[in-house]
Write a protein that holds these residues in place. Structure first.
Motif, short mmCIF file in Angstrom:
data_model
loop_
_atom_site.label_atom_id
_atom_site.label_comp_id
_atom_site.label_asym_id
_atom_site.label_seq_id
_atom_site.Cartn_x
_atom_site.Cartn_y
_atom_site.Cartn_z
N UNK A 168 -4.56 128.69 117.99
CA UNK A 168 -3.79 129.82 118.54
C UNK A 168 -3.89 129.77 120.06
N UNK A 169 -5.09 129.94 120.60
CA UNK A 169 -5.33 129.80 122.03
C UNK A 169 -6.83 129.81 122.27
N UNK A 170 -7.26 129.16 123.34
CA UNK A 170 -8.68 129.12 123.65
C UNK A 170 -9.49 128.61 122.48
N UNK A 171 -10.48 129.40 122.05
CA UNK A 171 -11.33 129.05 120.91
C UNK A 171 -10.86 129.71 119.62
N UNK A 172 -9.68 130.32 119.63
CA UNK A 172 -9.17 131.05 118.47
C UNK A 172 -8.26 130.17 117.63
N UNK A 173 -8.53 130.19 116.30
CA UNK A 173 -7.77 129.42 115.34
C UNK A 173 -7.39 130.32 114.17
N UNK A 174 -6.27 130.00 113.55
CA UNK A 174 -5.89 130.69 112.31
C UNK A 174 -6.24 129.77 111.15
N UNK A 175 -7.00 130.30 110.19
CA UNK A 175 -7.31 129.53 109.00
C UNK A 175 -6.05 129.43 108.14
N UNK A 176 -5.79 128.25 107.64
CA UNK A 176 -4.66 128.01 106.75
C UNK A 176 -5.23 127.91 105.33
N UNK A 177 -5.31 129.01 104.66
CA UNK A 177 -6.01 129.03 103.38
C UNK A 177 -5.26 128.30 102.27
N UNK A 178 -6.05 127.72 101.37
CA UNK A 178 -5.50 127.13 100.16
C UNK A 178 -6.45 127.47 99.02
N UNK A 179 -5.91 127.49 97.83
CA UNK A 179 -6.72 127.81 96.66
C UNK A 179 -7.76 126.72 96.44
N UNK A 180 -8.99 127.15 96.16
CA UNK A 180 -10.09 126.23 95.92
C UNK A 180 -10.82 126.64 94.65
N UNK A 181 -11.29 125.68 93.88
CA UNK A 181 -12.10 126.02 92.71
C UNK A 181 -13.50 126.45 93.14
N UNK A 182 -14.07 127.38 92.39
CA UNK A 182 -15.41 127.88 92.68
C UNK A 182 -16.15 128.15 91.37
N UNK A 183 -17.46 128.19 91.47
CA UNK A 183 -18.31 128.41 90.31
C UNK A 183 -19.50 129.24 90.73
N UNK A 184 -19.95 130.12 89.83
CA UNK A 184 -21.22 130.81 90.05
C UNK A 184 -21.97 130.91 88.73
N UNK A 185 -23.19 131.38 88.79
CA UNK A 185 -24.09 131.37 87.64
C UNK A 185 -23.62 132.24 86.48
N UNK A 186 -22.66 133.11 86.71
CA UNK A 186 -22.14 133.95 85.61
C UNK A 186 -21.27 133.13 84.66
N UNK A 187 -20.83 131.96 85.11
CA UNK A 187 -19.94 131.12 84.32
C UNK A 187 -20.72 130.10 83.50
N UNK A 188 -20.08 129.60 82.46
CA UNK A 188 -20.66 128.52 81.67
C UNK A 188 -20.70 127.24 82.51
N UNK A 189 -21.59 126.35 82.14
CA UNK A 189 -21.64 125.04 82.79
C UNK A 189 -20.28 124.37 82.60
N UNK A 190 -19.81 123.69 83.63
CA UNK A 190 -18.53 123.00 83.57
C UNK A 190 -18.75 121.54 83.98
N UNK A 191 -17.80 120.65 83.71
CA UNK A 191 -17.97 119.24 84.05
C UNK A 191 -18.21 119.01 85.55
N UNK A 192 -17.60 119.82 86.39
CA UNK A 192 -17.75 119.63 87.83
C UNK A 192 -19.18 119.93 88.29
#
Length: 183
Positions: free
Chosen positions: A87-111
């Motif tokens: 954007x300018x100087x040290x400022x940037x806009x994040x360009x988000x995209x969908x990402x897979x995520x996992x936490x301990x509440x979920x069953x074990x997965x191959x990943x």
């Protein structure tokens, strides 16, 4: 797993390692970044500090962002530049995209099984504050039981088996401040 996305239209401050930047100099002075003098750095992120064995490794040209607690964390140069718009100087806009995520509440997965088998993820069911341990960014990172594993990329072979992935821990409070669950 579920899908997450960094908060949309979020503006962040980012600083390139190796540049003549006042924030980088201040972080070095405070010991949150160690300049190793050979073009490489140790970044004392929240997860690295929890690991208590050193900082995450980064090199000149990589980028540093600050989490909500003021702790720096590295972004690989290529990943940062693909996913942020200046954007300018040290400022940037994040360009988000969908990402897979996992936490301990979920069953074990191959990943996550792949992380355990091939990437050195250790899950200590007996510990709540040091549930997850792994070698990431050249150091031992540790995360509590409520942390989220976010996958930045996952590669599969023709049979659908995981062959590689880029991932990291995200502390629960930081996750809730900077991500949204979308599916």
């Amino acid at each position: 797993m579920y899908e997450v996305i960094k908060n949309k239209s979020k503006y962040v401050e980012a600083y390139q390692l190796g540049s003549d930047n006042a924030v980088i100099k201040e972080l070095i002075q405070k010991g949150k970044i160690c300049d190793l003098g050979d073009g490489s750095y140790e970044i004392h992120s929240q997860e690295a500090v929890n690991g208590a064995v050193g900082g995450e490794k980064a090199i000149a040209g990589d980028w540093i962002k600050l989490d909500s607690t003021g702790r720096p964390y590295p972004n690989n140069k290529e990943y940062f530049e693909e996913n942020n718009r200046h954007i300018e100087g040290d400022t940037f806009e994040q360009l988000p995209k969908a990402l897979p995520a996992w936490d301990a509440k979920l069953e074990m997965c191959p990943e996550v099984a792949f992380l355990i088998e091939k990437k050195g993820l250790v899950i200590d069911e007996a510990s709540s504050d040091r549930r997850y341990t792994a070698q990431l960014w050249g150091t031992t990172e540790v995360a509590a039981e409520d942390a989220i594993i976010v996958f930045y990329s996952i590669s599969y072979d023709d049979a659908g088996d995981v062959t590689d992935c880029d991932w990291n821990f995200v502390e629960r409070g930081e996750f809730e401040r900077t991500y949204s669950v979308i599916g």
